[in-house]
Design a protein around this motif. Structure first.
Motif, mmCIF file in Angstrom:
data_model
loop_
_atom_site.group_PDB
_atom_site.id
_atom_site.type_symbol
_atom_site.label_atom_id
_atom_site.label_comp_id
_atom_site.label_asym_id
_atom_site.label_seq_id
_atom_site.Cartn_x
_atom_site.Cartn_y
_atom_site.Cartn_z
ATOM 1 N N UNK A 1 0.813 -1.212 0.000
ATOM 2 C CA UNK A 1 0.000 0.000 0.000
ATOM 3 C C UNK A 1 0.852 1.270 0.000
ATOM 4 N N UNK A 2 2.109 1.180 0.443
ATOM 5 C CA UNK A 2 2.981 2.354 0.474
ATOM 6 C C UNK A 2 3.665 2.602 -0.865
ATOM 7 N N UNK A 3 3.563 1.684 -1.791
ATOM 8 C CA UNK A 3 4.246 1.852 -3.088
ATOM 9 C C UNK A 3 3.769 3.103 -3.829
ATOM 10 N N UNK A 4 2.464 3.358 -3.930
ATOM 11 C CA UNK A 4 2.044 4.589 -4.653
ATOM 12 C C UNK A 4 2.531 5.876 -3.997
ATOM 13 N N UNK A 5 2.689 5.891 -2.711
ATOM 14 C CA UNK A 5 3.140 7.103 -2.022
ATOM 15 C C UNK A 5 4.605 7.399 -2.320
ATOM 16 N N UNK A 6 5.394 6.345 -2.542
ATOM 17 C CA UNK A 6 6.830 6.522 -2.772
ATOM 18 C C UNK A 6 7.199 6.516 -4.249
#
Length: 89
Positions: free
Chosen positions: A82-87
């Motif tokens: 879930x953190x992939x799009x933020x980074x």
């Protein structure tokens, strides 16, 4: 993704591996220590005498702590995905 985020994710992954493996490693270490002490006292040096109790102890820890280990790892993987799009750049 910047290098700091990659290093943080790697650090969190290594900490998770240590946390999840610690109960099994500590149990096998303790059983091995007790068996080694028993072998030193009785001078019985049989390889299966040290292997079988460690195996039984590891299976018992897997049976008791397995659900916690699986839940912890799934939550980490879920939060990482879930953190992939933020980074993403």
């Amino acid at each position: 993704m910047d290098p700091q985020a990659v290093l943080t994710m790697g650090q969190n992954a290594l900490f998770l591996i240590l946390t999840v493996a610690a109960p099994i490693l500590a149990t096998v270490l303790g059983v091995g220590l007790l068996i080694s002490l028993f072998q030193a006292i009785t001078q019985i040096h049989e390889a299966t005498l040290s292997f079988v109790p460690k195996l039984v102890a590891a299976i018992a820890v897997f049976a008791l702590a397995g659900p916690w280990m699986l839940t912890t790892m799934v939550e980490f993987i879920r939060s990482t995905i879930l953190a992939i799009p933020q980074h993403a750049v």
